[in-house]
Structure formats: structure tokens, C-alpha cells
Write a protein that holds these residues in place. Sequence first.
Motif, mmCIF file in Angstrom:
data_model
loop_
_atom_site.group_PDB
_atom_site.id
_atom_site.type_symbol
_atom_site.label_atom_id
_atom_site.label_comp_id
_atom_site.label_asym_id
_atom_site.label_seq_id
_atom_site.Cartn_x
_atom_site.Cartn_y
_atom_site.Cartn_z
ATOM 1 N N GLN A 13 46.658 -12.495 29.811
ATOM 2 C CA GLN A 13 47.532 -11.329 29.903
ATOM 3 C C GLN A 13 48.836 -11.631 30.640
ATOM 4 N N ALA A 14 48.828 -12.577 31.538
ATOM 5 C CA ALA A 14 50.027 -12.878 32.326
ATOM 6 C C ALA A 14 51.019 -13.777 31.590
ATOM 7 N N THR A 15 50.577 -14.478 30.534
ATOM 8 C CA THR A 15 51.447 -15.483 29.907
ATOM 9 C C THR A 15 51.728 -15.273 28.430
ATOM 10 N N ILE A 16 50.872 -14.575 27.712
ATOM 11 C CA ILE A 16 50.951 -14.622 26.249
ATOM 12 C C ILE A 16 52.226 -14.003 25.686
ATOM 13 N N ALA A 17 52.689 -12.882 26.225
ATOM 14 C CA ALA A 17 53.911 -12.260 25.694
ATOM 15 C C ALA A 17 55.108 -13.179 25.885
ATOM 16 N N GLU A 18 55.218 -13.782 27.045
ATOM 17 C CA GLU A 18 56.326 -14.709 27.319
ATOM 18 C C GLU A 18 56.229 -15.952 26.436
ATOM 19 N N LEU A 19 55.016 -16.450 26.230
ATOM 20 C CA LEU A 19 54.832 -17.626 25.387
ATOM 21 C C LEU A 19 55.273 -17.341 23.953
ATOM 22 N N VAL A 20 54.858 -16.212 23.414
ATOM 23 C CA VAL A 20 55.242 -15.855 22.044
ATOM 24 C C VAL A 20 56.760 -15.755 21.926
ATOM 25 N N ILE A 34 52.906 -17.108 13.681
ATOM 26 C CA ILE A 34 52.051 -17.337 14.839
ATOM 27 C C ILE A 34 50.705 -16.679 14.559
ATOM 28 N N ILE A 35 49.639 -17.417 14.848
ATOM 29 C CA ILE A 35 48.284 -16.884 14.715
ATOM 30 C C ILE A 35 47.663 -16.868 16.106
ATOM 31 N N LEU A 36 47.448 -15.679 16.631
ATOM 32 C CA LEU A 36 46.824 -15.499 17.938
ATOM 33 C C LEU A 36 45.345 -15.223 17.727
ATOM 34 N N ILE A 37 44.486 -15.959 18.419
ATOM 35 C CA ILE A 37 43.053 -15.739 18.324
ATOM 36 C C ILE A 37 42.528 -15.428 19.720
ATOM 37 N N ASN A 38 42.180 -14.167 19.948
ATOM 38 C CA ASN A 38 41.618 -13.769 21.231
ATOM 39 C C ASN A 38 40.158 -14.206 21.277
ATOM 40 N N ASP A 39 39.843 -15.053 22.241
ATOM 41 C CA ASP A 39 38.501 -15.640 22.335
ATOM 42 C C ASP A 39 37.648 -14.898 23.364
ATOM 43 N N SER A 41 38.468 -12.395 25.568
ATOM 44 C CA SER A 41 39.088 -12.180 26.882
ATOM 45 C C SER A 41 38.501 -10.957 27.574
ATOM 46 N N GLN A 42 38.426 -11.021 28.886
ATOM 47 C CA GLN A 42 37.883 -9.930 29.693
ATOM 48 C C GLN A 42 38.976 -9.107 30.380
ATOM 49 N N ASP A 43 40.230 -9.474 30.171
ATOM 50 C CA ASP A 43 41.348 -8.749 30.775
ATOM 51 C C ASP A 43 42.063 -7.948 29.683
ATOM 52 N N LYS A 44 43.344 -7.701 29.835
ATOM 53 C CA LYS A 44 44.104 -6.895 28.873
ATOM 54 C C LYS A 44 44.732 -7.727 27.752
ATOM 55 N N THR A 45 44.303 -8.954 27.599
ATOM 56 C CA THR A 45 44.867 -9.848 26.588
ATOM 57 C C THR A 45 44.796 -9.264 25.184
ATOM 58 N N GLU A 46 43.666 -8.699 24.813
ATOM 59 C CA GLU A 46 43.514 -8.169 23.458
ATOM 60 C C GLU A 46 44.541 -7.079 23.171
ATOM 61 N N ALA A 47 44.725 -6.151 24.089
ATOM 62 C CA ALA A 47 45.691 -5.062 23.887
ATOM 63 C C ALA A 47 47.119 -5.593 23.811
ATOM 64 N N ILE A 48 47.424 -6.579 24.637
ATOM 65 C CA ILE A 48 48.764 -7.169 24.631
ATOM 66 C C ILE A 48 49.015 -7.890 23.306
ATOM 67 N N CYS A 49 48.053 -8.679 22.854
ATOM 68 C CA CYS A 49 48.207 -9.394 21.576
ATOM 69 C C CYS A 49 48.323 -8.419 20.411
ATOM 70 N N ILE A 62 43.810 -12.139 15.505
ATOM 71 C CA ILE A 62 42.375 -12.109 15.261
ATOM 72 C C ILE A 62 41.702 -11.985 16.625
ATOM 73 N N SER A 63 40.759 -11.091 16.748
ATOM 74 C CA SER A 63 40.046 -10.929 18.013
ATOM 75 C C SER A 63 38.564 -11.181 17.785
ATOM 76 N N LEU A 64 38.039 -12.181 18.457
ATOM 77 C CA LEU A 64 36.619 -12.511 18.356
ATOM 78 C C LEU A 64 35.816 -11.585 19.279
ATOM 79 N N ARG A 65 34.616 -11.251 18.872
ATOM 80 C CA ARG A 65 33.785 -10.299 19.626
ATOM 81 C C ARG A 65 33.385 -10.817 21.003
ATOM 82 N N ARG A 66 33.231 -12.119 21.111
ATOM 83 C CA ARG A 66 32.866 -12.706 22.410
ATOM 84 C C ARG A 66 33.525 -14.069 22.522
#
Length: 158
Positions: A13-20, A34-39, A41-49, A62-66
Motif C-alpha cells: 500500500q505504501a509503494t504501489i501507486a508511486e511505482l505505477v 501493466i498487470i498487477l497481481i495482488n497476492d 495482501s492484508q493491508d489496503k493494497t487491493e483497494a489501491i490497485c 487480478i486479486s488472488l484470494r490468498r
Amino acid sequence: MKLSVIIPVFNAQATIAELVEQVFVDLKGIDFEIILINDGSQDKTEAICDEIAAQRDRIKFISLRRNFGEHNAVMCGLNFVGGEYAVIIDDDFQNPPSEILKLLNAIEEGWDVVYSKYHVKNHHLVRNILSAINNSVTNFLMDKPSDLYLSSFKIIRK
């Protein structure tokens, strides 16, 4: 399309928006996605992506269940590649997006895969030790030349 940038994302969550945004700056003039694959995450990464993907049409999310691990997330991303080449980068700026062009230029010389090599690895000590063990086992089991470094920051031909 020329290039697909695969980014496995985990608790970023702290880096992905800036990286993109940096990828868009550094690859200006290149036809890419760009293909983002949320593996898992337990923070706000999924919502940000999800928000990032909604804002730009060149981003697949793509967001993986776990958490399945980085390699499985990369394999998942490879299933959605639309580019002639796919580059894999970390979500934490360990692989500078500005270096993608060097890999792209190298693969266009006719190679099927081009690996990067770190001058200095800024990973945690445990990750460096596990990487060294993995490299030694690969050398032994696959008869890989010892001077060939199999980095996670690489570009491959589709």
C-alpha cells in the motif's frame, strides 16, 4: 502491444501507486500495459490497485484470494500478457522501472530471456541467504552455469 509489465503485489500500500506512476514516466513512448497481481495482501493494497486500474485502461488487475507466493503470482500474471515481451518487477522499487528499457533493448537483440544482475542487493539478510541457497541448488540440480544469475527482475519473449 510491445510490452507487458507484471508486478506481483503483496502488502504494498505504501509503494504501489508511486511505482505505477514511475513506470508510466519511464516507459513514455512505449506501447505497454501493466498487470498487477495482488497476492493476498492484508493491508489496503487491493483497494489501491483496484482504484489504479479503474483510472487507467492500460492496467489489468487480478486479486488472488490468498497468498500463493511471488512465483505463483507471476505465473498468474503471465496468463494475461498481451505484449510481445513480459518484464517482471518487484512492488517495492527494488527493481527500478528506469532499468526496464535496458532489458527491453537487450531482448530486442534476439534473446528469449534477459536477466538483470544486481550490483548491490538491498534485500533483507534472510532473503539474500535463501537466494544464495536457491542458486546453489539450481546450479547442482539443473547443471546451471555458476556464473548465470537467475534474477526475478527479467524480461521474456512471449
